[in-house]
Write a protein that holds these residues in place. Sequence first.
Motif, PDB file in Angstrom:
ATOM      1  N   LEU A  25       0.460 -13.392-105.220  1.00 25.45           N
ATOM      2  CA  LEU A  25       0.621 -12.228-104.585  1.00 25.45           C
ATOM      3  C   LEU A  25       1.735 -11.790-102.916  1.00 25.45           C
ATOM      4  CD1 LEU A  25      -2.527 -10.469-105.753  1.00 25.45           C
ATOM      5  CD2 LEU A  25      -0.235 -10.261-106.862  1.00 25.45           C
ATOM      6  N   LEU A  26       1.135 -12.421-101.790  1.00 28.87           N
ATOM      7  CA  LEU A  26       1.488 -11.771-101.148  1.00 28.87           C
ATOM      8  C   LEU A  26       2.879 -12.639-101.106  1.00 28.87           C
ATOM      9  CD1 LEU A  26      -1.554 -12.866 -98.206  1.00 28.87           C
ATOM     10  CD2 LEU A  26      -0.478 -10.237 -98.413  1.00 28.87           C
ATOM     11  N   LEU A  27       3.136 -13.133-100.873  1.00 32.50           N
ATOM     12  CA  LEU A  27       4.444 -13.626-101.532  1.00 32.50           C
ATOM     13  C   LEU A  27       5.650 -12.460-102.501  1.00 32.50           C
ATOM     14  CD1 LEU A  27       4.424 -17.733-101.373  1.00 32.50           C
ATOM     15  CD2 LEU A  27       5.367 -16.507-100.106  1.00 32.50           C
ATOM     16  N   LYS A  28       5.106 -12.834-103.271  1.00 33.99           N
ATOM     17  CA  LYS A  28       5.633 -11.963-104.553  1.00 33.99           C
ATOM     18  C   LYS A  28       6.358 -10.072-104.072  1.00 33.99           C
ATOM     19  CE  LYS A  28       5.100  -9.527-109.226  1.00 33.99           C
ATOM     20  NZ  LYS A  28       4.378  -9.279-109.790  1.00 33.99           N
ATOM     21  N   LYS A  29       4.672  -9.867-103.237  1.00 32.83           N
ATOM     22  CA  LYS A  29       5.067  -8.570-102.614  1.00 32.83           C
ATOM     23  C   LYS A  29       6.009  -8.592-101.566  1.00 32.83           C
ATOM     24  CE  LYS A  29       2.917  -4.620-100.805  1.00 32.83           C
ATOM     25  NZ  LYS A  29       1.991  -3.934-101.156  1.00 32.83           N
ATOM     26  N   PHE A  30       5.906  -9.780-100.248  1.00 32.86           N
ATOM     27  CA  PHE A  30       6.919  -9.859 -99.502  1.00 32.86           C
ATOM     28  C   PHE A  30       7.659 -10.682 -99.471  1.00 32.86           C
ATOM     29  CE2 PHE A  30       2.086  -8.004 -97.443  1.00 32.86           C
ATOM     30  CZ  PHE A  30       2.721  -7.230 -97.525  1.00 32.86           C
ATOM     31  N   ALA A  31       7.455 -11.514-100.024  1.00 37.14           N
ATOM     32  CA  ALA A  31       8.590 -12.828-100.015  1.00 37.14           C
ATOM     33  C   ALA A  31       9.851 -12.550-101.491  1.00 37.14           C
ATOM     34  CB  ALA A  31       8.102 -13.426 -99.729  1.00 37.14           C
ATOM     35  N   TRP A  32       9.269 -12.426-101.740  1.00 38.58           N
ATOM     36  CA  TRP A  32      10.441 -12.792-103.617  1.00 38.58           C
ATOM     37  C   TRP A  32      10.911 -11.369-103.653  1.00 38.58           C
ATOM     38  CZ3 TRP A  32      10.688 -16.785-105.726  1.00 38.58           C
ATOM     39  CH2 TRP A  32      10.160 -18.148-106.056  1.00 38.58           C
ATOM     40  N   LYS A  33      10.108 -10.190-103.694  1.00 34.80           N
ATOM     41  CA  LYS A  33      11.033  -8.778-104.174  1.00 34.80           C
ATOM     42  C   LYS A  33      12.557  -8.728-102.954  1.00 34.80           C
ATOM     43  CE  LYS A  33       8.427  -5.507-105.572  1.00 34.80           C
ATOM     44  NZ  LYS A  33       7.172  -4.448-105.944  1.00 34.80           N
ATOM     45  N   PRO A  34      12.271  -8.882-101.379  1.00 37.50           N
ATOM     46  CA  PRO A  34      12.907  -8.799-100.868  1.00 37.50           C
ATOM     47  C   PRO A  34      14.037 -10.167-101.149  1.00 37.50           C
ATOM     48  CG  PRO A  34      11.202  -8.383 -99.189  1.00 37.50           C
ATOM     49  CD  PRO A  34      10.956  -9.001-100.696  1.00 37.50           C
ATOM     50  N   ILE A  35      13.299 -11.573-101.647  1.00 39.25           N
ATOM     51  CA  ILE A  35      14.952 -12.487-102.254  1.00 39.25           C
ATOM     52  C   ILE A  35      15.172 -11.739-103.168  1.00 39.25           C
ATOM     53  CG2 ILE A  35      14.748 -14.802-102.570  1.00 39.25           C
ATOM     54  CD1 ILE A  35      12.355 -15.500-100.213  1.00 39.25           C
ATOM     55  N   LEU A  36      14.094 -11.644-103.872  1.00 37.29           N
ATOM     56  CA  LEU A  36      15.425 -10.864-105.272  1.00 37.29           C
ATOM     57  C   LEU A  36      16.155 -10.012-104.954  1.00 37.29           C
ATOM     58  CD1 LEU A  36      12.338 -11.417-107.891  1.00 37.29           C
ATOM     59  CD2 LEU A  36      14.348 -13.063-107.269  1.00 37.29           C
ATOM     60  N   ASN A  37      15.579  -8.688-104.118  1.00 40.86           N
ATOM     61  CA  ASN A  37      16.664  -8.635-104.073  1.00 40.86           C
ATOM     62  C   ASN A  37      17.925  -8.775-103.233  1.00 40.86           C
ATOM     63  OD1 ASN A  37      15.337  -6.087-105.274  1.00 40.86           O
ATOM     64  ND2 ASN A  37      13.885  -5.786-103.351  1.00 40.86           N
ATOM     65  N   ALA A  38      18.238  -9.832-102.800  1.00 40.26           N
ATOM     66  CA  ALA A  38      19.086 -10.049-101.515  1.00 40.26           C
ATOM     67  C   ALA A  38      20.113 -10.789-102.292  1.00 40.26           C
ATOM     68  CB  ALA A  38      18.438 -11.150 -99.939  1.00 40.26           C
ATOM     69  N   ILE A  39      19.168 -11.439-103.402  1.00 40.10           N
ATOM     70  CA  ILE A  39      19.859 -12.130-104.969  1.00 40.10           C
ATOM     71  C   ILE A  39      20.791 -11.160-105.465  1.00 40.10           C
ATOM     72  CG2 ILE A  39      19.536 -13.828-106.337  1.00 40.10           C
ATOM     73  CD1 ILE A  39      17.160 -15.106-105.209  1.00 40.10           C
ATOM     74  N   ASP A  40      19.932 -10.459-106.048  1.00 44.48           N
ATOM     75  CA  ASP A  40      20.865  -9.232-106.834  1.00 44.48           C
ATOM     76  C   ASP A  40      21.737  -8.611-106.232  1.00 44.48           C
ATOM     77  OD1 ASP A  40      18.774  -9.525-108.906  1.00 44.48           O
ATOM     78  OD2 ASP A  40      17.737  -7.391-108.255  1.00 44.48           O
TER      79      ASP A  40
END
Length: 166
Positions: A25-40
């Motif tokens: 959940l922490l990774l999803k909230k703080f890491a995955w979103k910025p990583i996915l946003n950066a990838i997008d």
Amino acid sequence: MEKLVNLFSYGLFFWQILLFLALLLLLKKFAWKPILNAIDEREEGIKNALDEAENARKEMQNLTADNERILKEARMQRDSLLKEAREMKESMISEAKSEAQQQAQKVIDQAKTSIEAEKQAAIADIKNQVAELSIGIAEKVIKNELADKDKQVKLVEEMLKEITIR
């Protein structure tokens, strides 16, 4: 493996799963979103760059076609100007030849006229000289003939015989 089964604890397993889910959940909230946003964003940037490259390629094709058309028109104009220049050159040459022939004929005619005039003047001069010589010779002959009185009388009588009265 049996040792692992004996050491297995449900509490520890529960807490590990709970920590794992919290970590997710922490990774999803703080890491995955910025990583996915950066990838997008990266994907969108690449897509835009590809679209711009395609547009630039199409624009280059259009420019190349325009350049070829302009070059073709320029070549046609150059050929037209060269043809026109050749025709003008040939026209000027033919006019110059014609004018030169006319001038040459004019000079020849003037020379013939001048020669004829000089010939007539020379003939007239020769006639005058012949007449003067003839008069001079006749004068000398007559002086010789008329120096004697008997010859003068004889000449007058002969002339009177030749003259007939009408």
